[in-house]
Every structure is written in structure tokens, then in C-alpha cells.
Motif scaffolding. Structure first.
Motif, PDB file in Angstrom:
ATOM      1  N   HIS A 117     -21.538  12.502   2.743  1.00 53.92           N
ATOM      2  CA  HIS A 117     -21.142  11.393   3.624  1.00 53.92           C
ATOM      3  C   HIS A 117     -19.797  10.835   3.197  1.00 53.92           C
ATOM      4  CE1 HIS A 117     -21.155   7.208   5.186  1.00 53.92           C
ATOM      5  NE2 HIS A 117     -21.740   7.781   6.218  1.00 53.92           N
ATOM      6  N   ASN A 118     -18.979  10.462   4.161  1.00 52.66           N
ATOM      7  CA  ASN A 118     -17.685   9.850   3.882  1.00 52.66           C
ATOM      8  C   ASN A 118     -17.900   8.377   3.549  1.00 52.66           C
ATOM      9  OD1 ASN A 118     -15.096   8.831   3.808  1.00 52.66           O
ATOM     10  ND2 ASN A 118     -14.526   9.500   5.862  1.00 52.66           N
ATOM     11  N   ASP A 119     -17.833   8.048   2.253  1.00 53.07           N
ATOM     12  CA  ASP A 119     -18.050   6.668   1.816  1.00 53.07           C
ATOM     13  C   ASP A 119     -16.752   5.900   1.629  1.00 53.07           C
ATOM     14  OD1 ASP A 119     -20.835   6.678   1.749  1.00 53.07           O
ATOM     15  OD2 ASP A 119     -20.865   7.650  -0.206  1.00 53.07           O
ATOM     16  N   SER A 120     -15.637   6.448   2.107  1.00 54.35           N
ATOM     17  CA  SER A 120     -14.374   5.722   2.017  1.00 54.35           C
ATOM     18  C   SER A 120     -14.405   4.528   2.953  1.00 54.35           C
ATOM     19  CB  SER A 120     -13.209   6.635   2.398  1.00 54.35           C
ATOM     20  OG  SER A 120     -13.195   6.875   3.801  1.00 54.35           O
ATOM     21  N   ILE A 121     -13.357   3.723   2.910  1.00 56.54           N
ATOM     22  CA  ILE A 121     -13.296   2.552   3.795  1.00 56.54           C
ATOM     23  C   ILE A 121     -13.272   2.981   5.259  1.00 56.54           C
ATOM     24  CG2 ILE A 121     -10.769   2.375   3.799  1.00 56.54           C
ATOM     25  CD1 ILE A 121     -11.192  -0.714   3.637  1.00 56.54           C
ATOM     26  N   TYR A 122     -12.790   4.206   5.518  1.00 61.11           N
ATOM     27  CA  TYR A 122     -12.799   4.692   6.901  1.00 61.11           C
ATOM     28  C   TYR A 122     -14.223   5.015   7.344  1.00 61.11           C
ATOM     29  CZ  TYR A 122      -7.781   4.642   6.781  1.00 61.11           C
ATOM     30  OH  TYR A 122      -6.480   4.202   6.701  1.00 61.11           O
ATOM     31  N   GLY A 123     -14.986   5.634   6.457  1.00 61.53           N
ATOM     32  CA  GLY A 123     -16.385   5.887   6.769  1.00 61.53           C
ATOM     33  C   GLY A 123     -17.168   4.601   6.965  1.00 61.53           C
ATOM     34  N   LEU A 124     -16.801   3.571   6.187  1.00 59.13           N
ATOM     35  CA  LEU A 124     -17.492   2.280   6.286  1.00 59.13           C
ATOM     36  C   LEU A 124     -17.362   1.695   7.692  1.00 59.13           C
ATOM     37  CD1 LEU A 124     -17.343  -0.612   3.708  1.00 59.13           C
ATOM     38  CD2 LEU A 124     -16.879  -1.089   6.103  1.00 59.13           C
ATOM     39  N   PHE A 125     -16.127   1.667   8.224  1.00 57.71           N
ATOM     40  CA  PHE A 125     -15.945   1.056   9.544  1.00 57.71           C
ATOM     41  C   PHE A 125     -16.469   1.945  10.664  1.00 57.71           C
ATOM     42  CE2 PHE A 125     -12.761  -1.480   7.166  1.00 57.71           C
ATOM     43  CZ  PHE A 125     -13.306  -2.727   7.425  1.00 57.71           C
ATOM     44  N   GLU A 126     -16.451   3.256  10.464  1.00 55.70           N
ATOM     45  CA  GLU A 126     -17.072   4.139  11.452  1.00 55.70           C
ATOM     46  C   GLU A 126     -18.576   3.893  11.508  1.00 55.70           C
ATOM     47  OE1 GLU A 126     -15.830   8.020  10.232  1.00 55.70           O
ATOM     48  OE2 GLU A 126     -13.714   7.563  10.567  1.00 55.70           O
ATOM     49  N   ASP A 127     -19.198   3.732  10.346  1.00 59.67           N
ATOM     50  CA  ASP A 127     -20.632   3.427  10.322  1.00 59.67           C
ATOM     51  C   ASP A 127     -20.920   2.053  10.911  1.00 59.67           C
ATOM     52  OD1 ASP A 127     -21.319   5.861   9.255  1.00 59.67           O
ATOM     53  OD2 ASP A 127     -21.459   5.151   7.188  1.00 59.67           O
ATOM     54  N   ALA A 128     -19.989   1.123  10.720  1.00 59.47           N
ATOM     55  CA  ALA A 128     -20.174  -0.201  11.325  1.00 59.47           C
ATOM     56  C   ALA A 128     -20.168  -0.091  12.849  1.00 59.47           C
ATOM     57  CB  ALA A 128     -19.089  -1.151  10.847  1.00 59.47           C
ATOM     58  N   VAL A 129     -19.281   0.732  13.396  1.00 63.61           N
ATOM     59  CA  VAL A 129     -19.254   0.950  14.847  1.00 63.61           C
ATOM     60  C   VAL A 129     -20.563   1.582  15.306  1.00 63.61           C
ATOM     61  CG1 VAL A 129     -18.148   2.287  16.680  1.00 63.61           C
ATOM     62  CG2 VAL A 129     -16.737   1.070  15.015  1.00 63.61           C
ATOM     63  N   ARG A 130     -21.107   2.467  14.478  1.00 60.01           N
ATOM     64  CA  ARG A 130     -22.394   3.103  14.817  1.00 60.01           C
ATOM     65  C   ARG A 130     -23.567   2.141  14.656  1.00 60.01           C
ATOM     66  NH1 ARG A 130     -20.079   7.247  11.216  1.00 60.01           N
ATOM     67  NH2 ARG A 130     -19.226   8.940  12.485  1.00 60.01           N
ATOM     68  N   GLY A 131     -23.338   1.020  13.968  1.00 64.62           N
ATOM     69  CA  GLY A 131     -24.387   0.022  13.792  1.00 64.62           C
ATOM     70  C   GLY A 131     -25.187   0.163  12.520  1.00 64.62           C
ATOM     71  N   THR A 132     -24.730   1.011  11.575  1.00 64.36           N
ATOM     72  CA  THR A 132     -25.513   1.227  10.351  1.00 64.36           C
ATOM     73  C   THR A 132     -24.977   0.447   9.153  1.00 64.36           C
ATOM     74  OG1 THR A 132     -24.215   3.219   9.857  1.00 64.36           O
ATOM     75  CG2 THR A 132     -26.268   3.511  11.084  1.00 64.36           C
ATOM     76  N   VAL A 133     -23.790  -0.113   9.231  1.00 72.84           N
ATOM     77  CA  VAL A 133     -23.274  -1.004   8.184  1.00 72.84           C
ATOM     78  C   VAL A 133     -23.271  -2.415   8.750  1.00 72.84           C
ATOM     79  CG1 VAL A 133     -21.223  -1.699   6.885  1.00 72.84           C
ATOM     80  CG2 VAL A 133     -21.894   0.697   6.927  1.00 72.84           C
ATOM     81  N   LYS A 134     -23.985  -3.301   8.082  1.00 74.89           N
ATOM     82  CA  LYS A 134     -24.190  -4.648   8.614  1.00 74.89           C
ATOM     83  C   LYS A 134     -23.318  -5.710   7.951  1.00 74.89           C
ATOM     84  CE  LYS A 134     -27.534  -3.263  11.325  1.00 74.89           C
ATOM     85  NZ  LYS A 134     -27.348  -3.238  12.799  1.00 74.89           N
ATOM     86  N   CYS A 135     -22.813  -5.409   6.733  1.00 70.95           N
ATOM     87  CA  CYS A 135     -22.067  -6.426   5.992  1.00 70.95           C
ATOM     88  C   CYS A 135     -20.967  -5.760   5.190  1.00 70.95           C
ATOM     89  CB  CYS A 135     -23.004  -7.205   5.067  1.00 70.95           C
ATOM     90  SG  CYS A 135     -22.165  -8.406   3.992  1.00 70.95           S
ATOM     91  N   ALA A 136     -19.827  -6.428   5.078  1.00 74.40           N
ATOM     92  CA  ALA A 136     -18.737  -5.955   4.219  1.00 74.40           C
ATOM     93  C   ALA A 136     -18.245  -7.121   3.377  1.00 74.40           C
ATOM     94  CB  ALA A 136     -17.598  -5.385   5.054  1.00 74.40           C
ATOM     95  N   TYR A 137     -18.033  -6.855   2.074  1.00 68.96           N
ATOM     96  CA  TYR A 137     -17.461  -7.833   1.149  1.00 68.96           C
ATOM     97  C   TYR A 137     -16.086  -7.281   0.787  1.00 68.96           C
ATOM     98  CZ  TYR A 137     -17.380 -11.036  -2.939  1.00 68.96           C
ATOM     99  OH  TYR A 137     -17.078 -12.001  -3.860  1.00 68.96           O
ATOM    100  N   ILE A 138     -15.051  -7.919   1.256  1.00 69.92           N
ATOM    101  CA  ILE A 138     -13.685  -7.399   1.145  1.00 69.92           C
ATOM    102  C   ILE A 138     -12.878  -8.319   0.245  1.00 69.92           C
ATOM    103  CG2 ILE A 138     -11.590  -6.800   2.425  1.00 69.92           C
ATOM    104  CD1 ILE A 138     -13.544  -6.334   4.866  1.00 69.92           C
ATOM    105  N   CYS A 139     -12.455  -7.779  -0.896  1.00 67.50           N
ATOM    106  CA  CYS A 139     -11.785  -8.584  -1.914  1.00 67.50           C
ATOM    107  C   CYS A 139     -10.359  -8.082  -2.127  1.00 67.50           C
ATOM    108  CB  CYS A 139     -12.576  -8.517  -3.217  1.00 67.50           C
ATOM    109  SG  CYS A 139     -11.840  -9.413  -4.593  1.00 67.50           S
ATOM    110  N   GLY A 140      -9.369  -8.950  -1.912  1.00 70.37           N
ATOM    111  CA  GLY A 140      -7.983  -8.601  -2.190  1.00 70.37           C
ATOM    112  C   GLY A 140      -7.468  -7.469  -1.330  1.00 70.37           C
ATOM    113  N   GLN A 141      -7.975  -7.350  -0.131  1.00 66.58           N
ATOM    114  CA  GLN A 141      -7.579  -6.264   0.760  1.00 66.58           C
ATOM    115  C   GLN A 141      -7.599  -6.786   2.187  1.00 66.58           C
ATOM    116  OE1 GLN A 141     -10.026  -2.797   0.296  1.00 66.58           O
ATOM    117  NE2 GLN A 141      -8.755  -1.500   1.562  1.00 66.58           N
ATOM    118  N   ASN A 142      -6.772  -6.209   3.041  1.00 67.60           N
ATOM    119  CA  ASN A 142      -6.653  -6.691   4.414  1.00 67.60           C
ATOM    120  C   ASN A 142      -6.699  -5.506   5.373  1.00 67.60           C
ATOM    121  OD1 ASN A 142      -6.202  -8.273   6.659  1.00 67.60           O
ATOM    122  ND2 ASN A 142      -4.069  -8.754   6.178  1.00 67.60           N
TER     123      ASN A 142
END
Length: 673
Positions: free
Chosen positions: A185-210
Motif C-alpha cells: 500500500h502507498n502510505d505516503s502523503i499522497y496515498g493518505l489523501f487518496e484514501d481520504a477521498v475513498r473514505g478510509t482515512v478519517k483523521c489527519a494530524y499535520i505538523c509543520g507542513q502545509n
């Protein structure tokens, strides 16, 4: 990948040929592989004149030593790892590794990037570049077999720092408490937002990044956050990610995501370490006091952790055991020095800080939060604070200024600066050597050898590249492990997925065909998985988008601009986004400097002003005139200076080794607005 390997002898070690160019040697295979790259072919592919390519080659090969310095222009491609492998091959062939004045130097980014990767910010690594377990390495035994006993020692020391007395040989030092990553599985930040679009990532904690400014294909980031239940942002200023729901044109009432902003103080308002490109750790003193309710990151993390422990203290769920077992001895009045001491590590039998990697043991009697930093607080000395000006040998080492990992070695692989007898190849610029009278390796720098008492007449004394199983530099990046006399297997994990020798491929979006692979499917890197979500990742074509866009940062605005676009005088210097185009293209589309233009790609469209210059010259690529344009990426809708984000245009195709995005090449169209 199973076919990428060495011919092994009866001793299970690579067979050494008597002739470098005998059939099927590394050198003969390499020569055959690169024979296709004639200067004429490279001119055809790149548009750079053959005479200039020849001149560059002559300059490079006529000077020794040389150092290669690179930044994101080489890495932000779907062949980024292959690009840097080219540097490795060239410098090894020229003998420019491990010698004073040689090497390959990454010009790391502004936000303490070297320390960030050291501390495991990448999804596939723990601190100290230890691989995260997957379904194939989900036990300590399997992990050790894949990573080597060499690294298992460092992992055990990290687990002792994390789990304290709970971590014992009987329970594999708490290894089974760790999460296991899906290796496919692609666990990079790109995979994270793709999974969020799919509805499988519900929360993100983003520190020092935009990421709402810095990610390619920004629409994916925005849509992903709109589908999350909650987003937590920890930063100095309220940026685009923290207020994504205020994006111009959107209706906040339609976005149900709960957003929490944690105000962090800046690096100027807290003390701590910073690590530069040469791995030098320096202590930075506190300046002004934090403003308002802002707090240092480590204080925020400490408060959150104590709250988590309280919430989960009565849990009986197996998945929560890691929270209950974690050793966390920091109070509300902790100091950064306390954290650095845990990172450095302890001899648990004496309670004293270890003085270096050599003191770390394999039996659970030592701990180290990150093995490569072991010794930074050794002997009770805060070595990152040192500012000594001594420079024995006048080699620019300054061994008492700060502290370089590992073990204060400033020049990695410096054993390679010596001949087989351990004597400097260049006596006028010697840095380390074997001192027969003392019976040890000595020098102006710390010798990079496995055992400093093992001379050049021993196997250990003949390994200038001791972190590879072969003990020598890898021109051919194949998987290989070596069982050493001490019973420890060495590294065999750094094999690129896209080939043991570098190869050229076109970007995913390109206006031309790959002339090296015209009759195959390898237009772009065949190991790249793109599109990953076809409905949201269309590949643009030349007929619709005829020009090549490259993007980068600028001196006035760093990264996403979260800090710099909140500084008035920097905004006076560069106040808005723009696109730089060449004069010939400007005449073609009827545009002059200052005109508003519409720039579009397969992913989005933005309107900015044009800056027409002589710098942007068209190139002749495979016989066709090709125009390239350039844009900075550091703009968004927050801050004192706002503007449309370039990354609505860029492509989120990723290097298959490290998931680096292809910011340096995509297709766009430009018309007068």
C-alpha cells in the motif's frame, strides 16, 4: 529482481574477476548498458548541444577530486532515485567517494530536512533509517532476516528506549506491540489523501507542513480533507491546510470536517538541535519567548501523550497495549536536553550515557532512541553545543564544533582515501590512516572503519564501504548480504525497484516519445504506478497541453510560504504568483510581461501574470521545437500575500522507490486571459 545478483563462489561471496571487462562482470555489463548513451543521442533527448555535453564530460573527467551537489531539480522526477544513482556511479568510477573534496552532497531543504529524515518522518522508516515492519517482516525474526542482525541491534536499542523494562528478549523487546504496515500500500502523503477521498482515512494530524499548498494535484488534497471527520494542524501561522474550508469559491457550510489548530512557537523561540546536510548536529539557543498561547512542539506532544495514556489506561484491547507499555518519563517541566539524552542512549547497567555506537549492545542492557545519534551526549558532554575551532591537519574537519553522526565521522567512507596498506593515496590531503606503531586507525577525522584496531591486513581493514555486504562501493545495485566473522549480516536492503543500473525514461507527461524505448511500453518509468485513481489522475497529452511546466521554490518564499508570506518585506519583493515564459512563446500566444494568462493542465486551471524573459529558450527535442515554462509554487489563499497555487496544475506521479512527486515536468497550455 531475483535475477539482479552476483555470481557467488563456494564461500558464498561475489566472485572477483581477474579482468574488469571480462564477460559478465559489473564493468562489462555497465559498459554495454550505457553504450547507447552517445552524446548525439543525449542531444536528441535533452536539447543540449553535443559539443556542450562533450565539454562538460571533459571538464568533469579532467579534475579530481570533484564533489557533486544537487537539490530537488534532480530528485523531483519519477526517475529521481535513478538520477542520484547516476551520481553514485560516476563518483565511484572516478574515485571521488570517501576522499577530501569528493562526495555527493544533497543540498537539503530549509525546514531541518536532514534531521526530519533522521527521525523517521518518512512512512517506511523508524528513526535511524530502520525499516518499518510489513506483513512480510511482522516478527523480530523475520525483520532481522530481511534487515540483517547489524540493524536488529539498533532496533532492539530503540525498543528499549521506548518500552523500558517491559522490553526483554523473552518478548522480542516489545516488537509485537508495533503496528504492521501493508507493504503493497502507498502510505505516503499522497496515498493518505487518496484514501481520504475513498473514505478510509478519517483523521489527519499535520505538523509543520502545509499540504494544501505543497502537494501536487491539490484538488485531491482539498477533496480528501473535506471528507475527513477531523483535521489537526500544528503550525506557526494559520495556513491553507488549517483553513482549507475557507478556500475561495467553496461554501464552508458544505464541509463538515472538524478542524483543530494547535499554535506552535517558531524555531527562533525554542532551543534544540538542527542537523545540516553534512549530518552536523548543532545546538540552537532560544531567542524571544513564545508569543501568546503558542508552545514548543515537544511540549504539545508531551501534553497530548499524557492525555492519551490517561484515556487508555484501563483499555483491554490488544491494539492499545503499545500506549500502556510506552515508557514516557517526561514531566511538564522537561527540558530538550532530557529528550536528547534519551536519543543518545544509556548503559542500563550503570545508568550512564553511552559514548558512541560501539557501546550499544545486542542483549537489552543498553538503550538508544536513535542509534546514529549515539554519542551526541556521551561522556556527560552536550556535544551539539561545542564550538571548538581546532582543525588539526587544516582539512576543514573542526572535530570539536558540534557533533556529526555517526560517531562524529565528518567524511563518510574515509577509509576509501587510503590504499590497500592503509596509507593515504594523496599524502598532501590525508585525513585518516593506519598507524602501525599505535596498532590502530588514526586521523584528523574519525576513521570510518568497523573496528579501529583491525589493520589493513585483516578482512575488516579492507572494507572501505563497510555498510554494504560487499564491503566495496556498489556500481551495480543488487541485493546481497554477507555473513561476517562476527556473525552479523550487513546491509542488503537498498536495491532500487526500477533497476540495478540507472536508465532514462521520459516523465509521465511528456511532449515527446522515449527515443531509447520507442518499440516498447516503457515511455515512462515502467515501475511507476499511475494513474492510481484514473478518474482523478488523467494524463495530459501534447495536443491539448503543448508546453512543459517545471516548478520550484524561490529565494524570497520558502516551501509553502506559511512563514515567508507573513513577512511584509518579503512580500514586497515577490507579492504574487506568476509564470515565466520565453520571448518566442510569448510572441506566439500574443502575450507581453504583466499580461494575465490562463495556465491549464489535465488537473486544473489558474490565472496569473506572465513574466517574459530571454532565459526561457525553446529546445529541440527529438527534432521538434519544445517550449518550457516555469512557476514558483509557494502561494495560496492565506497570509499577507495571496495567489493561486501552482500545484493545482502539477502531476502527482511518484518515483516508485521513495514516492517523490514529479514537480519538475508536466504538460500545460497557456493562453492570454
Amino acid at each position: 529482481m531475483s535475477t539482479w545478483g552476483y555470481a557467488l563462489g563456494a564461500d558464498k561471496k561475489p566472485v572477483k574477476a581477474q579482468d574488469l571487462f571480462a564477460p559478465n562482470t559489473v564493468m562489462s555489463r555497465m559498459k554495454e548498458h550505457f553504450s547507447r548513451y552517445t552524446v548525439e543521442r543525449v542531444e536528441q533527448i535533452t536539447g543540449m548541444k553535443a559539443a556542450d555535453i562533450q565539454l562538460a564530460a571533459e571538464i568533469f573527467t579532467s579534475a579530481n577530486p570533484t564533489v557533486m551537489m544537487y537539490a530537488l531539480g534532480m530528485t523531483q522526477h519519477t526517475v529521481g532515485v535513478e538520477n542520484i544513482r547516476c551520481f553514485t556511479v560516476l563518483q565511484l568510477l572516478r574515485g571521488n567517494i570517501g576522499v577530501p573534496g569528493g562526495g555527493i552532497d544533497a543540498m537539503r531543504g530549509q525546514p531541518n530536512v536532514q534531521a526530519s529524515t533522521d527521525f523517521g518522518i518518512m512512512f517506511q522508516y523508524f528513526p535511524g533509517y530502520l525499516s518499518y515492519p510489513t506483513e512480510k517482516t511482522n516478527t523480530l525474526e523475520k525483520w532481522t532476516k530481511a534487515s540483517g542482525t547489524f540493524r536488529a541491534k539498533w532496533l532492539k536499542n530503540m525498543l528499549k528506549a521506548w518500552f523500558g523494562d517491559y522490553a526483554t528478549p523473552a518478548n522480542d523487546y516489545g516488537f509485537n506491540l508495533l503496528g504492521v504496515r501493508n507493504g503493497s500500500h502507498n502510505d505516503s502523503i499522497y496515498g493518505l489523501f487518496e484514501d481520504a477521498v475513498r473514505g478510509t482515512v478519517k483523521c489527519a494530524y499535520i505538523c509543520g507542513q502545509n499540504p494544501h499548498v505543497t502537494n501536487a494535484n491539490l484538488s485531491m488534497v482539498h477533496d480528501g480533507m473535506c471528507k475527513m471527520d477531523s483535521v489537526i494542524v500544528q503550525d506557526i501561522f494559520v495556513n491553507e491546510t488549517a483553513e482549507f474550508w475557507k478556500r475561495p469559491g467553496d461554501n464552508p457550510a458544505d464541509i463538515q470536517t472538524e478542524v483543530v489548530f494547535l499554535p506552535a512557537c517558531s524555531y527562533l523561540e525554542r532551543r534544540g538541535t538542527i542537523t545540516n546536510s553534512m549530518r552536523l548536529i548543532q545546538w540552537r539557543m532560544e531567542g524571544p519567548k513564545p508569543l501568546g498561547d503558542s508552545k514548543p512542539d515537544y511540549e504539545i506532544n508531551n501534553r497530548i501523550w499524557h492525555r492519551l495514556q490517561d484515556l487508555y489506561k484501563d483499555s483491554t484491547e490488544a491494539r492499545d497495549e503499545i500506549i500502556k507499555r510506552m515508557t514516557w518519563n517526561y514531566s511538564d517541566d522537561q527540558t530538550v536536553e532530557d529528550i536528547l539524552k534519551e536519543i543518545n542512549g544509556y548503559d542500563l547497567t550503570t545508568g550512564k550515557l553511552v559514548t558512541g555506537i560501539g557501546q550499544l549492545k545486542d542483549d537489552g542492557t543498553t538503550s538508544s532512541g536513535m542509534w546514529i545519534y549515539a554519542g551526541v551526549y556521551g561522556d556527560g558532554q552536550h556535544k551539539a553545543q561545542r564550538r571548538g575551532q581546532e582543525d588539526n591537519g587544516d582539512m576543514g574537519i573542526y572535530p570539536n564544533f558540534g557533533w556529526a553522526w555517526p560517531d562524529n565521522i565528518h567524511l563518510l567512507y574515509n577509509r576509501a582515501s587510503c590504499d590497500a596498506n592503509g596509507q593515504p593515496v594523496d599524502p598532501d590531503h590525508k585525513i585518516v590512516w593506519w598507524d602501525a606503531a599505535k596498532g590502530r586507525w588514526d586521523g584528523y577525522d574519525v576513521p570510518d572503519v568497523g573496528n579501529r584496531s583491525k589493520g589493513p591486513d585483516t578482512p575488516d581493514g579492507q572494507k572501505p564501504f563497510r555498510m554494504t555486504g560487499e564491503g566495496v562501493g556498489r556500481l551495480f545495485a543488487a541485493e546481497y548480504s554477507d555473513l561476517n566473522p562476527d556473525g552479523m549480516t550487513r546491509d542488503h536492503s537498498y536495491t532500487p525497484v526500477d533497476g540495478p543500473l540507472p536508465e532514462f525514461y521520459e516523465p509521465v507527461e511528456s511532449p515527446t516519445k522515449n527515443s531509447l524505448h520507442e518499440d516498447s511500453r516503457a515511455q515512462f518509468n515502467p515501475c511507476v504506478i499511475y494513474p492510481r485513481m484514473p478518474e482523478r489522475q488523467r494524463i495530459g497529452t501534447k495536443d491539448e497541453f503543448p508546453y512543459v511546466l517545471t516548478s520550484s521554490g524561490i529565494a524570497e518564499h520558502w516551501c509553502s510560504g506559511t512563514v515567508t508570506r507573513n513577512i511584509p518585506w518579503l512580500n514586497e519583493l515577490v507579492k504574487e504568483n506568476f509564470v515565466e515564459i520565453g520571448q518566442k512563446l510569448a510572441r506566439k500566444i500574443g502575450v507581453k510581461s504583466g499580461d494575465k494568462v490562463k495556465v491549464s493542465s489535465a488537473r486544473g486551471e489558474i490565472a496569473v501574470k506572465a513574466m517574459v524573459t530571454e532565459r526561457q529558450q525553446p529546445l529541440t527535442i527529438n527534432g521538434e521545437e519544445t517550449h518550457m515554462v516555469w512557476m514558483p509554487y509557494s502561494f495560496g489563499f492565506k497570509g499577507l500575500s495571496t495567489g493561486p497555487s501552482t500545484n493545482y496544475l502539477t502531476i502527482d506521479a511518484l518515483d516508485p522507490n521513495v514516492q517523490e512527486q514529479e514537480f519538475k515536468a508536466c504538460l500545460v497550455n497557456i493562453v492570454k486571459a
